[in-house]
Scaffold this active site. Structure first.
Site, PDB file in Angstrom:
ATOM      1  CG  ASP A   1      -3.928   5.991  -2.998  1.00  0.00           C
ATOM      2  OD1 ASP A   1      -4.916   6.582  -3.458  1.00  0.00           O
ATOM      3  OD2 ASP A   1      -3.822   5.667  -1.807  1.00  0.00           O
ATOM      4  CG  ASP A   2       1.219   5.034  -4.301  1.00  0.00           C
ATOM      5  OD1 ASP A   2       0.806   5.801  -3.413  1.00  0.00           O
ATOM      6  OD2 ASP A   2       1.528   3.846  -4.088  1.00  0.00           O
TER       7      ASP A   2
ATOM      8  CG  HIS B   1       3.816   6.802  -0.318  1.00  0.00           C
ATOM      9  ND1 HIS B   1       3.928   5.771   0.584  1.00  0.00           N
ATOM     10  CD2 HIS B   1       2.615   6.639  -0.915  1.00  0.00           C
ATOM     11  CE1 HIS B   1       2.854   5.003   0.531  1.00  0.00           C
ATOM     12  NE2 HIS B   1       2.031   5.517  -0.368  1.00  0.00           N
TER      13      HIS B   1
ATOM     14  CG  HIS C   1      -1.057   9.349  -1.576  1.00  0.00           C
ATOM     15  ND1 HIS C   1      -1.725   9.002  -0.424  1.00  0.00           N
ATOM     16  CD2 HIS C   1      -0.381   8.231  -1.967  1.00  0.00           C
ATOM     17  CE1 HIS C   1      -1.475   7.735  -0.134  1.00  0.00           C
ATOM     18  NE2 HIS C   1      -0.651   7.245  -1.050  1.00  0.00           N
TER      19      HIS C   1
ATOM     20  CG  HIS D   1      -1.803   1.544  -5.400  1.00  0.00           C
ATOM     21  ND1 HIS D   1      -2.549   0.563  -4.787  1.00  0.00           N
ATOM     22  CD2 HIS D   1      -1.287   2.324  -4.406  1.00  0.00           C
ATOM     23  CE1 HIS D   1      -2.496   0.739  -3.467  1.00  0.00           C
ATOM     24  NE2 HIS D   1      -1.741   1.789  -3.211  1.00  0.00           N
TER      25      HIS D   1
END
Length: 450
Positions: free
Chosen positions: A256-257, A311, A307, A401
């Site tokens: 993620d991210d 965020h 995603h 991540h």
């Protein structure tokens, strides 16, 4: 219609993790590379060689990225090429009609993704996902399938391999509850026109006419339709079903991210060394900021999910801002990777009814996780490996991540450790297809990061 498909973890004390998934083209859409072939060592000698070529067009008013299966027999290629030609002509017609609105930085897009796989000993499925964005917000999406009888070297329809009587159609109708009845009636009236794929686990149908948001995907377990299949097909599928090996230790790695200019390339190198493909849930803002890195993830054959753009906790913002977070990110990811992110992982794993509705309206599946590596908290390579090793079980979706250097530090040891324990790695869509379980009440788990 958004479906919730949880995974059962085979581990004492055993707990069920929710993966909310509705519309999805995830079966097979993950591994789109320029050359996909059936392994001659593992398939029958009659297996056709299937290559893929990619056509790209970039003009001031539109872009096109089209994948086409290529086989040695031109007669087999023709129906596939004819369909792709129709898609291109329809798209270019819409571009011409909206020519005044295009240009000055706003362009139309056509993306056609393709995949193929062996269904039985003698049949092969081709799955096309077409996405057109011309002069609207959401775009136009649909699925087209072709099934090839490799022995006869001809394309077949669903009634060629199974009985499609009223009783069988009612089996399908019961799985479309909640949809407008008139549209269901229209969609179900001609089984010969259905878009479908079949394997040892399920018959999967794609109806383009029911929902405005995009195709409706219906998966019918093989045991529910086995008695409708013609004898030879049923025998082949029973063999395939027996060979799946449900006790095999499959898991999915997710990141993620990102993308991140420093960490993501390191992670890609480690994944390549271990011949592992993963799923990257990108932030649109990051993809826009580091387009070359985002593109490298796609070119390495990894699956790409959404995603959101910045965020934000979707449950704490208004509906309009929520839509903007999802769609803006989607557009940025598409622009940099030429991939359509059909899965959405909401930040922090936070979901409510509005989030589900927005995902459903935009043809997106909601995907959570079952093992949190805590790499965002510990930022210690040894601790990351320890946490995952302690919590992992077959069917797990592991949260990592690609923005922490310690995650890249931990990955070589983590992969080696899990490989020694017999684990094999799939993308999320592959894992969902293989392990889509019939489980009881869903469980979200403690999901405060991601």
């Amino acid at each position: 219609m958004l479906k919730k498909i949880p995974f059962r973890r085979i581990r004492w004390p055993g707990w069920v993790v929710l993966i909310v998934i509705g519309f999805s083209f995830i079966y097979g859409m993950a591994q789109l590379v320029e050359a996909i072939r059936f392994d001659p060592d593992s398939e029958a000698s009659s297996s056709p060689r299937i290559d893929f070529k990619t056509e790209s067009t970039d003009t001031d008013t539109y872009t096109m990225s089209i994948e086409t299966p290529v086989m040695e027999d031109p007669q087999i290629n023709k129906p596939l090429n004819d369909w792709i030609k129709e898609e291109k002509e329809d798209f270019l017609k819409r571009v011409k009609e909206n020519n005044k609105e295009l240009g000055d930085g706003y362009r139309a897009h056509l993306i056609i993704q393709a995949d193929s796989r062996q269904s039985t000993d003698d049949t092969y499925s081709f799955l096309f996902h077409s996405y057109q964005l011309v002069n609207d917000v959401r775009g136009k999406e649909h699925v087209k399938t072709f099934t090839l009888d490799g022995t006869e070297k001809k394309f077949i329809k669903l009634p060629d391999i199974m009985t499609t009587n009223d009783e069988m159609i009612q089996t399908i109708r019961t799985r479309l509850q909640g949809q407008p009845n008139a549209k269901i009636q229209e969609a179900l009236k001609d089984p010969a026109s259905w878009n479908w794929t079949l394997n040892g686990k399920a018959l999967t149908l794609y109806f383009n006419e029911i929902e405005e948001a995009g195709p409706t995907r219906v998966e019918v377990p093989i045991h529910a339709i086995l008695h409708y299949l013609h004898d030879k097909t049923a025998d082949d599928l029973e063999v395939a079903e027996a060979s799946i090996g449900m006790e095999e230790k499959y898991v999915a790695l997710t990141f993620d991210d990102g993308p991140d200019p420093h960490v993501t390339p390191r992670i890609l190198n480690v994944l390549k060394e271990h011949d592992v493909q993963a799923t990257f849930f990108m932030l649109g803002s990051q993809a826009e900021k580091y387009p070359a890195v985002a593109k490298s993830v796609a070119e390495s054959g990894h699956e790409i999910g959404n995603h959101t753009d910045h965020h934000k906790d979707l449950t704490k913002i208004g509906r309009e801002q929520m839509v903007q977070e999802v769609l803006s990110s989607r557009q940025k990811i598409m622009a940099t990777t030429n991939e359509i992110p059909v899965m959405l992982r909401p930040p922090y794993g936070e979901i409510n009814r509005d989030v589900e509705t927005v995902a459903n309206d935009n043809g997106t599946s909601l995907v959570l996780w079952s093992v949190d590596s805590l790499d965002w908290k510990n930022k210690n390579a040894a601790a990351i490996t320890s946490v995952v090793q302690k919590e992992i079980a077959p069917g797990a979706i592991i949260l990592l991540h690609d923005v922490h250097s310690t995650t890249a530090d931990a990955l070589p040891t983590l992969l080696t450790t899990l490989e020694k324990e017999g684990y094999r790695f799939l993308t999320v869509s592959q894992l969902q297809s293989k392990l889509a379980a019939e489980t009881a009440s869903p469980f979200y788990g403690n999901m405060k990061k991601g």
